[in-house]
Scaffold this motif. Structure first.
Motif, short mmCIF file in Angstrom:
data_model
loop_
_atom_site.label_atom_id
_atom_site.label_comp_id
_atom_site.label_asym_id
_atom_site.label_seq_id
_atom_site.Cartn_x
_atom_site.Cartn_y
_atom_site.Cartn_z
N LEU A 1 0.81 -1.22 0.00
CA LEU A 1 0.00 0.00 0.00
C LEU A 1 0.85 1.27 0.00
O LEU A 1 0.35 2.34 -0.38
N ASP A 2 2.10 1.14 0.42
CA ASP A 2 3.00 2.31 0.36
C ASP A 2 3.10 2.86 -1.06
O ASP A 2 3.30 4.07 -1.26
N MET A 3 2.94 1.99 -2.06
CA MET A 3 3.12 2.40 -3.44
C MET A 3 2.07 3.40 -3.91
O MET A 3 2.24 4.07 -4.93
N ILE A 4 0.96 3.52 -3.20
CA ILE A 4 -0.03 4.54 -3.55
C ILE A 4 -0.28 5.53 -2.42
O ILE A 4 -1.11 6.44 -2.56
N ALA A 5 0.45 5.36 -1.31
CA ALA A 5 0.21 6.24 -0.16
C ALA A 5 1.43 7.07 0.24
O ALA A 5 1.28 8.17 0.77
N GLN A 6 2.63 6.55 0.01
CA GLN A 6 3.84 7.25 0.41
C GLN A 6 4.29 8.24 -0.67
O GLN A 6 4.26 7.93 -1.87
#
Length: 496
Positions: free
Chosen positions: A471-476
């Motif tokens: 999920l980091d790939m769309i949130a970070q």
């Protein structure tokens, strides 16, 4: 010689553990058949039934189950009379208590070893050359071999049992009983196989850092109406008119989940259309369902036309995350792939049997595999029956709503991803395509994307972003900036 031994060693060490107990079982039953015995008929039926079940498993695993089943039936028709002749040659006497006194012979041992050898050999061939799984001739060969082995076993059983008068009368009804049993079993699988419940994953209900987002920055929801009159919801992040991105969310989500990615792409110069796929976020007629399997493909084309993206002067990129990334690869390999100039798949789901997929997608998804197999076989015969039934459940505590889709029907799940022939589909992608994935992805094996795609299609480049999870790939911010940079590379912008 050493290389041959190495190959043999790899084959043996990579053989599933269940194969060895199966081999022991068939050899043991075959050795028992070498000597005269007195036993009930059902004991003789064990190996033929094992052969029948394993041949059905092979059909269910085929890329084209309908083709495998047709070849299976043809081979079965040839092998049944041959097996019956072999069975009638065996000396059999029916006792008063209904048991059979049967002379020893080699058939059961040879037949049992053939069951094992056929399954093992096909597994080795397909393991060493996975592309053959999608080759129609190999699909037919595998189905035909399975049908021939099953036919020999069933025919032999009928020939042996038919030596007693009472059993001759019973055998006349065997085909009808067999077909009825198959239909009942098939129907039971469809009716009662369902995706199991999963422990809730915290990430399934919220993105990292989402609580700190300024929701006032979200563009308003807009809608277009597609060919069946259903609405598709989306949000627009305006920038350059000649640079457009259609952005697709991941499983169970909506366009809101792609907000940070959309903002980064907008800052890089792209006009972003962040869409909610049918069955999600108020799009379509029902949560978690479509009307037919390929409806998402039609929706995408209708959306492109409705928002004016058919102008050839506009450079268009399709970008998607997770299941949406799988949909990007599906679109890039499909009949409408010319609709976009470039494709970017973020942490994409490729296939259930892809080496990049962790078991149960890291605990995120529960799949009703038997129901999927049964519905796939029906679909292969052009029978789209029962495809509205649920086959995938996600590890979220949320119920169906405009912000969450916890369950997918068969036709929605099938329409969102590559087909069972995903290897050949990836191989034919010819538009500029990049796959980006976080090195610490919890759902997929990031380190296996590059070798897999290099093998299937070297034109697809892979970017692994260190230190980031799924999920980091769309949130970070760092991940979103990396995605924006990759988009600039695909769109031919300077400063990449």
């Amino acid at each position: 010689m050493s290389s041959l031994l190495q190959i043999l060693f790899q084959i043996v060490t990579n053989t599933p553990l269940w194969v060895w107990p199966l081999m022991v079982l068939v050899v043991w039953l075959g050795v028992l058949g070498l000597r005269s015995r007195i036993l009930p008929l059902w004991r003789l039926a064990i190996l033929p039934v094992v052969g029948l079940i394993l041949s059905f498993v092979g059909i269910g695993q085929a890329v084209q189950p309908a083709l495998a089943l047709v070849a299976w039936l043809a081979a079965l028709a040839v092998a049944l009379p041959l097996g019956t002749l072999l069975g009638r040659r065996r000396t059999v006497r029916r006792l008063d208590d209904g048991r059979l006194e049967i002379a020893g012979g080699w058939f059961m041992l040879v037949f049992g070893l053939s069951i094992f050898a056929v399954r093992y050999a096909l597994g080795v061939v397909f393991g060493m050359a996975p592309a053959l799984k999608a080759d129609p001739s190999w699909i037919a060969l595998a189905g035909g071999v399975g049908g021939f082995v099953a036919g020999l076993g069933l025919g032999w059983l009928a020939g042996v049992g038919g030596r007693s008068g009472r059993w001759v009368r019973r055998v006349r009804w065997a085909p009808a009983i067999f077909l009825l049993a198959v239909a009942a079993g098939f129907g039971s699988v469809i009716a009662f196989s369902s995706p199991g419940e999963l422990p809730r994953l915290l990430a399934g209900d919220s993105l990292p850092g989402m609580s700190t987002w300024n929701m006032a920055e979200l563009p308003p929801v807009q809608r277009v109406v597609v060919r069946d009159g259903a609405p598709l919801t989306y949000r627009v992040y305006p920038a350059r008119a000649d640079r457009a991105v259609v952005l697709v969310h991941g499983s169970s989500g909506t366009n809101i989940s792609m907000h940070k990615s959309a903002q980064a792409l907008q800052a890089a110069g792209a006009t972003v259309y962040s869409i909610s796929l049918r069955g999600h976020g108020g799009s379509g007629m029902a949560n978690g369902d479509t009307s037919y399997r390929d409806q998402l493909d039609d929706d995408l084309m209708d959306f492109v036309k409705a928002v004016g993206l058919t102008d050839p002067k506009i450079h268009k990129t399709l970008i998607g995350f997770s299941s949406g990334g799988g949909f990007v690869l599906r679109a890039a390999s499909g009949a409408n792939r010319q609709a976009f100039d470039a494709y970017l798949a973020i942490s994409p789901f490729i296939a259930q049997d892809s080496p990049t997929t962790r078991p149960a997608s890291g605990g995120w998804a529960s799949v009703a595999v038997p129901r999927v197999v049964a519905l796939t076989i029906l679909d292969g015969f052009g029978l789209p029956w029962f495809q509205g039934l649920p086959v995938v459940r996600f590890a979220t505590a949320s119920g169906p709503s405009e912000t969450r889709t916890p369950v997918y029907s068969f036709r929605l799940a099938a329409g969102l991803q590559l087909s069972r022939g995903w290897r050949s589909e990836i191989a034919r992608i010819d538009r500029p395509t990049i796959v980006a994935v976080g090195a610490d992805d919890e759902l997929f094996r990031a380190e296996l994307y590059a070798p897999l795609l290099k093998e299937l299609n070297p034109r697809i480049s892979v970017e692994v972003v260190p230190g980031l999870g799924h999920l980091d790939m769309i949130a970070q911010q760092r991940a979103c900036a990396a995605v924006a940079s990759l988009w600039r590379q695909l769109s031919g912008e300077s400063g990449t």
